[in-house]
Design an enzyme around this catalytic site. Structure first.
Site, PDB file in Angstrom:
ATOM      1  CB  CYS C  83      -0.759  -0.007   1.162  1.00  0.00           C
ATOM      2  SG  CYS C  83      -2.408   1.128   1.083  1.00  0.00           S
ATOM      3  CG  HIS C 181      -3.758  -3.237   2.855  1.00  0.00           C
ATOM      4  ND1 HIS C 181      -2.925  -2.833   3.617  1.00  0.00           N
ATOM      5  CD2 HIS C 181      -4.491  -2.189   2.441  1.00  0.00           C
ATOM      6  CE1 HIS C 181      -2.883  -1.330   3.644  1.00  0.00           C
ATOM      7  NE2 HIS C 181      -3.919  -1.196   2.920  1.00  0.00           N
ATOM      8  CD  GLU C 183      -1.980  -6.013   5.135  1.00  0.00           C
ATOM      9  OE1 GLU C 183      -1.578  -6.348   4.113  1.00  0.00           O
ATOM     10  OE2 GLU C 183      -1.848  -4.783   5.410  1.00  0.00           O
TER      11      GLU C 183
END
Lengths: 258, 409, 203
Positions: C83, C181, C183
């Site tokens: 990001c 993202h 994650e």
């Protein structure tokens, strides 16, 4: 293709996840981190954790709770709302594990600080929570849950959106919250002239309503709270029925071992 | 510091382990949801139940319509009465062998199977695993009952997946009945989340592995919940009868005693004679641990239930609770023997779980409770409450735990 | 063989916990990196990030991390930016004040326009010939940004569309970045991270 979102809302009061009914009645559900972990496993598109007693008690954000949630290995985007009154607090919330923050009390008290938060985190990380009610004369009004007063949405608030300090607005139907199939779509008329991406919340439970909402151009997401707690795989069951909506398909975890 | 509030009607406080909210009138969520019992149209709700089970009725009598988890106690007789006699379904009974089985519980279970003429599967996990889990959960979270609840709540779901029987019918949703977690109109169903959050105190089988170095995969795999894709493939669904039937355990048990010969027993720590007769430790060490950790015992749950049903005044309830929760525990020695520990050692471990905000030691080194308003009442006769026993836990035998059933046919 | 160690840059912008949890789920160790000494033994460098570009670069400069990061990359060692962390890999950004970046992948970061935000789950389209993420082609990932890394096409390895394409992945040899993202993209995100890290360590 950019999908719209089904958001799972976890309302927290006195450290306990609760069902909130009409902004005045609360039924206990369980430990917030267990509810969040479960929504994560169910593959909801975003998780919205709202602590409804922080600002009223002049407590800041509950950093410990965010860390407890994040440390469980949460892999779904997390929005945090509750007690954020400054840029420093907003940054600490992100640092603790949230991806975006949602503001309510600060929108009534200090727009400059809202801009500071946006400057620091980027407007995409800032969401406005707008509880709405219908006044006696039928007009839709903005509800301040701390003072319990209602006001019109003012230009200053609208300019926060126009200037990019806030990226999305959650329109909350306070009166119909917790009532199945009750969301009042008339509330959208409050923002008919503005190009603000909207998240709808409060009394949204049925696939037909959710689909109607998600097909509206200005609506970027629908948020469901209480109703996700009544049965197994409620997120997946709803998604399966949203055939026409541009939403990610239902997901059933095959291996939940961490 | 969170303030603790008391319900004006029952005995619960806002720090109840299942969560409890108290409204502006000082009435708790449990009492409010209980009010629905006298407001809802139960005949209409019964029709809803019939409608729900309709699609689960198998076409052939050799295929089970549903799974009913049973024990030799709790509401098993009444659940089966509804499932078999009133709904006319063909259930497969499943039961988890909790090891600490009383003769009266085994007799009740045998009688259940015979009187209702049902097939039954019983899960028996090996003793090493069970003892290992009990010792670990006792030491770390002050619970000996984790394995019982884990087994009772997961075996039916595993069976549903293995045997491809989607519908599981439970009796009462504990969160609803005790603390008003849901309205009857929400019709909550079985979820993995509730099991982990409340039944298992936040710990699933694999969490025991990561938390305790002494447990291995072979000790815990039997308690593992099926994955979401397996559950979805079968369409496993657990419903609670208390959403569709006006739930009143006392009246239900009494009807089952009369109709099917359900056996009951007195307990030292409560006035209720109907619940938990199948276990030597539920109203024993398990109840003591609950008292140490929370300041409440099961007798409080029984009292609140009877207050809400209008059969017990709050004043009398306070006296009863005070009397019973301070009574001694029976069968302590049997548990020590099973665990392979000295009585003093077990008591030492139990004492470690006394909650600091609730217990303190006085000058004489005796444990006392904070805010302990002892009533100094002496209760010898609780039959006026209407709870009658017709047997005893051990059926006057000298047996210890019945691990594998003895022959009643 | 020594188990790989992922160094997660901790510069006060964005949450390291989520990233470290994903790394742990993959089966790797991680360590927070907030000074040049922390670079020892690191196999892969990961730069997370949420917030504004100029403040992030100021924090990296204040912590004297800019040169160590550049050196790490110039030595051919793997770097992943997520990001804002991806945007920091660029030459510069127009966010707030024009600010120089880590200059590890050519290109500039400019504001998105129409739409002003890219928020939500979007489908990743893998482009070019880089095989690093080909198994993730067509999967959805979570995006949350309002600026875009405009890189020359030879460094663009993935896009997402909001009408027009937006740069979603970039790579220049041992340095790569994800605008989304991973994650926070559930199973797809974890699978991608697993494969990318494995690929970069092997490369």
């Amino acid at each position: 293709m950019l999908r719209k979102r089904l958001i799972g809302v976890v309302t927290i009061r006195n450290g306990w996840a609760v069902q909130s009914l009409g902004y005045h009645r609360y039924l206990p559900i369980g430990k917030p981190e267990c509810i969040v972990e479960n929504l994560d496993r169910w593959g909801v598109d975003e998780i919205f954790v709202q602590l409804i007693d922080r600002s009223i008690k002049s407590l800041g954000p509950d950093i410990e709770l965010i860390e407890k949630i994040a440390n469980r290995g949460l892999s779904t985007p997390l929005v945090y709302a509750g007690g954020i009154s400054s840029e420093v607090e907003a940054v600490s919330v992100i640092r603790a594990g949230a991806d975006r923050i949602c503001l309510d009390a600060l929108l009534h008290s200090n727009h400059d600080e809202v801009r500071n938060v946006a400057y620091r985190l980027g407007g995409q990380a800032v969401i406005a929570s707008l509880p709405l009610v219908t006044a006696d004369d039928g007009a839709k009004q903005w509800y301040n849950y701390q003072t319990k007063k209602i006001t019109a949405v003012d230009e200053s608030l609208v300019s926060l959106f126009k200037d990019g300090a806030v990226s999305e607005a959650v329109l909350i139907d306070c009166e119909n919250e917790g009532q199945p199939n009750a969301f009042d779509f008339g509330l959208l008329s409050m923002f008919a002239d503005q190009n603000i991406p909207l998240i709808l919340f409060g009394g949204l439970s049925e696939p037909e309503q959710l689909e109607k909402a998600l097909l509206m151009p200005r609506v970027s997401a629908v948020a469901v709270g209480n109703f996700l707690n009544y049965c197994e795989h409620s997120v997946q069951k709803l998604k399966t029925k949203l055939v026409a909506a541009p939403i990610r398909p239902a997901f059933y975890c095959e291996n939940s071992l961490r | 510091m969170i303030e603790i509030h008391q319900c004006n009607r029952c005995l619960y406080t806002s720090n109840h382990p299942l969560g409890l909210t108290i409204d502006d009138d000082g009435i708790c969520s449990g009492c409010r949801v209980h009010e629905e019992k006298d407001a809802l149209d139960w005949s209409e709700r019964w029709l809803g139940l019939e409608d729900l089970v309709r699609s689960y009725r198998s076409k052939s009598s050799s295929i089970y319509d549903c799974i009913v988890p049973v024990t030799g106690a709790q509401d098993s007789y009444y659940i089966l009465h509804i499932v078999k006699e009133r709904l006319g379904l063909n259930p497969l009974l499943v039961s988890y062998n909790k090891y600490w089985n009383t003769p009266v519980g085994i007799k009740n279970l045998a009688n259940l199977r015979i009187r209702f003429n049902c097939d039954i599967l019983i899960q028996n996990v090996n003793p090493k695993a069970v003892k290992g889990i009990v010792k670990n959960t006792l030491r770390s979270i002050g619970s000996i009952y984790w394995h019982c609840i884990a087994g009772q709540t997961v075996f039916p779901v595993q069976t549903a997946v293995r045997y491809k029987i989607p519908l599981i019918i439970w009796g009462a949703h504990q969160g609803m009945e005790q603390v008003g977690m849901f309205s009857h109109e929400h019709e909550p169903e079985m979820t993995r989340r509730y099991r982990k959050d409340h039944d298992l105190m936040g710990l699933e089988a694999d969490d025991l592995l990561s938390n305790f170095d002494t447990l291995t995969e072979s000790d815990i795999w039997q308690y593992r919940y099926p994955e979401d894709d397996e559950i979805n493939a079968i369409g496993v669904r657990g419903i609670y009868l208390n959403n569709y039937v006006r739930w009143d355990p006392k009246l239900q048990h009494e009807a089952m005693i009369e109709r099917y010969g359900y056996l009951t027993s007195r307990f030292s720590r409560t006035f209720d004679c109907y619940d938990y007769v199948d276990c030597y430790n539920y109203m024993g060490v398990h109840d003591l641990l609950k008292f140490y950790k929370t300041g409440f015992s099961k007798v409080t749950d029984h009292a609140c239930r009877e207050i809400r049903h209008g059969r017990l005044s709050k004043e009398r309830a306070l006296i009863l609770v005070d009397w019973f929760q301070n009574q001694s525990v029976n069968y302590f020695d049997m548990l020590c023997e099973w665990l392979g520990v000295e009585q003093r050692s077990l008591q030492f471990v139990l004492d470690l779980h006394r909650s600091e905000g609730i217990w303190f030691k006085n000058e004489l080194g005796e444990w006392c409770r904070n805010n302990d308003g002892r009533k100094d009442a002496h209760i010898t006769n609780v039959t006026s409450l209407g709870f009658n026993s017709n047997a005893s836990l051990s059926l006057d035998e000298n047996d210890g735990y019945i691990v594998i059933g003895k022959g009643w046919s | 063989m020594v188990k790989p160690l992922v160094g997660v840059i901790d510069y006060g912008a964005g949450n390291c916990t989520s990233v470290r949890n994903t790394i742990s789920k993959i089966g790797l160790r991680s360590r927070l990196v907030s000074s040049s000494e922390d670079f020892l033994d690191i196999t892969i460098l990961l730069i997370p990030g949420v917030g504004a570009f100029p403040l992030a670069m100021k924090a990296l400069n204040d912590l004297k991390l800019v040169e160590p990061i550049r050196d790490f990359a110039h030595q051919g060692r793997p770097v992943i930016g997520i990001c804002l962390g991806m945007q920091l890999l660029a030459d510069a950004s127009y966010e707030q004040d024009y600010t120089r970046g880590l200059e590890l992948i050519p290109g500039e970061v400019k504001p998105l326009a129409d739409p002003d935000w890219h928020i939500g789950w979007n489908t990743l389209e893998v482009v070019g010939e880089d095989a690093i993420a080909e198994n993730s082609d067509g999967y959805s990932f979570f995006f949350n940004h309002s600026f875009e890394f405009e890189a020359p096409s030879e460094y663009v390895t993935g896009v997402a569309r909001v009408g027009r394409p937006i740069v979603a992945m970039v790579r220049k040899r041992n340095v790569c970045g994800f605008q989304f993202h991973p994650e926070k993209s559930q199973k797809a995100g974890m699978e991608l991270m697993k494969r990318v890290i494995k690929e970069l360590i092997g490369a």
